[in-house]
Write an enzyme that holds these catalytic residues in place. Structure first.
Site, short mmCIF file in Angstrom:
data_model
loop_
_atom_site.label_atom_id
_atom_site.label_comp_id
_atom_site.label_asym_id
_atom_site.label_seq_id
_atom_site.Cartn_x
_atom_site.Cartn_y
_atom_site.Cartn_z
N TYR A 79 41.99 41.77 54.62
CA TYR A 79 41.32 42.93 54.01
C TYR A 79 39.80 42.76 53.98
O TYR A 79 39.14 43.18 53.03
CB TYR A 79 41.87 43.19 52.60
N GLY A 133 52.80 40.67 49.26
CA GLY A 133 52.19 40.53 47.95
C GLY A 133 52.09 39.11 47.45
O GLY A 133 51.73 38.91 46.28
N TYR A 182 37.14 45.24 43.95
CA TYR A 182 38.04 44.68 42.92
C TYR A 182 37.42 43.58 42.08
O TYR A 182 38.11 42.98 41.26
CB TYR A 182 39.27 44.00 43.57
N GLU A 237 57.35 40.80 54.16
CA GLU A 237 56.27 41.25 55.06
C GLU A 237 54.90 40.98 54.46
O GLU A 237 54.19 41.90 54.07
CB GLU A 237 56.45 42.72 55.44
N PRO A 238 54.52 39.70 54.41
CA PRO A 238 53.21 39.37 53.86
C PRO A 238 52.05 39.74 54.80
O PRO A 238 52.21 39.69 56.02
CB PRO A 238 53.26 37.86 53.67
N GLY A 239 50.94 40.09 54.22
CA GLY A 239 49.69 40.24 54.96
C GLY A 239 48.75 39.12 54.53
O GLY A 239 48.48 38.18 55.27
N CYS A 275 21.43 48.74 50.86
CA CYS A 275 20.66 49.32 49.77
C CYS A 275 21.64 49.97 48.81
O CYS A 275 21.82 51.20 48.80
CB CYS A 275 19.66 50.34 50.32
N GLU A 276 22.26 49.11 48.02
CA GLU A 276 23.36 49.54 47.16
C GLU A 276 23.51 48.41 46.15
O GLU A 276 23.79 47.27 46.54
CB GLU A 276 24.63 49.65 48.04
#
Ligand SMILES: *Cc1c(COP(=O)(O)O)cnc(C)c1O
Length: 416
Positions: free
Chosen positions: A371, A218, A304, A259-261, A333-334
């Protein structure tokens, strides 16, 4: 902003096409060294939360620096094993109990029970064995509600007021609860992170066999100029007295795990895309840069309102003069397929000041290691999964995942 020069971006596009993810081994290794230097009173184990970017070549680079692995599903644990990680260096912390948990644990993978039901299931499979429990210390930190993984609004971990039930299950199955875990959310305020760490220590005091405390990941990463990354040294040092006081009071020298990502990979990746069109919606409207990427490679802005740095690299390599304010959009197409939302608000639009683009120029989207490839709107509009390239220490760019073909996209379909 990025680890790539304009010439490197043009060369990688010429070799691998767009859209393409590009990662940098030096940046990965530098952030791994920072994480492994996290201050601890009685020893440290650092895990890479592989869900941030689970490609085998990336796992290997980070594993070889000395990091262990946090897997968020049984499939992820299997993926780490196939990448060559030793089973006892992998711990599963998952919302869904792996269907092959028995097999994974028998092969040596570690398990962190994230609910009372998971703890009971583990106890039935492995009475008398060691296990970790994930608790929800009652307070969370995330850059928004969708990345907050603790506190009353979060389903992750065992609520801190239910430790009596944890102890009851421990007795029922003769388990040894030697490890405790809390991961409070992604990218939040370091002050809240420390406060949660202290609450987690209070919970550890109530589980007498705990000798290893995992405080999760985090840690915030600055992607845009003006943002501040978490200061790992400062956070770690602030907690030293708490671990020492705990040892003095409870006679347990807690081994620390983190445990960082994000912190390990966010700024080690970019997406290179083509400018495919430039349009506008009139004098009262906006100017748009259309790219051959978007939510198919980077979903975070849509999800987000996440902010990623964006740079236009002219195709011809010449300095181009003139700037303008542009919204940058993806190829789907969004209407939500936007790379320039308002910060924290996917509904809002926030034009960026960019070099005036022409179709055929390159767009470099930074902060795209964590991510992005892992959390993409894969195959929407039937665009194939983009390839991934790693820039090795010596500067050579190697393919670590090929571009998906249409045949691969359709392989599981049946029409008769
Ligand atoms: C996602 C996750 C992490 C990593 O979070 P980052 O914000 O990417 O550092 C660590 N631990 C657990 C259990 C997670 O689910």
């Amino acid at each position: 902003m990025s680890f790539l020069s304009g010439d490197q971006a043009r060369a990688i596009r010429a070799e691998f096409g767009t859209p393409v993810y590009v990662y940098d081994q030096r940046t990965l290794e530098a952030s791994a060294r920072e994480v492994l230097a996290f201050p601890s009173a009685f020893g440290l184990t650092a895990r890479y939360a592989m869900k941030a970017l689970p490609t085998a070549a990336i796992i290997r680079v980070l594993y070889e620096t000395g990091l262990h692995i946090d897997a968020s599903s049984g499939f992820e644990a299997e993926r780490a094993l196939r990448a060559g990680v030793a089973p006892d260096r992998i711990q599963i912390t998952a919302q869904e109990l792996p269907k092959d948990l028995k097999d994974l644990v028998e092969r040596g993978v570690l398990f962190n029970a994230c609910s009372l039901r998971q703890l009971e299931a583990y106890g039935q499979l492995f009475p008398g064995r060691e296990v970790s429990v994930r608790i929800n210390p009652g307070l969370g930190a995330g850059h928004n509600n969708r990345t907050n993984t603790s506190g009353p609004s979060s389903s992750f971990g065992i609520w801190h007021e239910k430790l009596d039930q944890v102890l009851a299950l421990q007795r029922e199955f003769d388990l040894r609860l030697t490890r405790m875990h809390a991961h409070i959310g992604s990218g939040g305020d370091p002050e809240v992170w420390k406060k949660c760490a202290r609450l987690t220590l209070e919970a550890a005091a109530r589980l007498p066999d705990v000798t290893r405390l995992n405080l999760g990941g985090g840690f915030k990463v600055a992607r845009l100029p003006g943002e501040a990354s978490a200061n790992l040294r400062e956070i770690g040092e602030a907690l030293l007295p708490d671990f020492e006081a705990f040892a003095a009071q409870h006679g347990r020298e807690l081994h620390l795990e983190i445990e960082p990502g994000t912190y390990l990979v966010a700024n080690a990746g970019v997406v290179l895309a083509d400018v495919i069109d430039v349009v506008d919606s009139g004098a009262e409207g906006y100017a748009f840069i259309k790219t051959d990427t978007g939510m198919t490679e980077i979903l975070r802005p849509t999800l987000y309102g996440a902010q990623h740095p964006i740079e236009v690299v002219p195709a011809d390599g010449d300095e181009r003069h003139g700037e303008g304010d542009y919204l940058v959009v993806g190829h789907c197409c969004e209407s939500g397929d936007s790379l320039t939302p308002q910060p924290g608000d996917p509904e809002g639009l926030r034009p960026r000041r960019l070099c005036q683009p022409e179709p055929g120029d390159i767009v470099v989207i930074g902060g795209a290691g964590a991510y992005c490839s892992a959390l993409a709107g894969k195959n929407y509009n039937s665009f194939p999964e983009a390839p991934e390239v790693l820039v090795r220490r010596d500067g050579t760019a190697v393919l670590i995942r090929q571009r998906q073909s249409l045949d691969q996209m359709l392989i599981n379909e049946r029409t008769s």
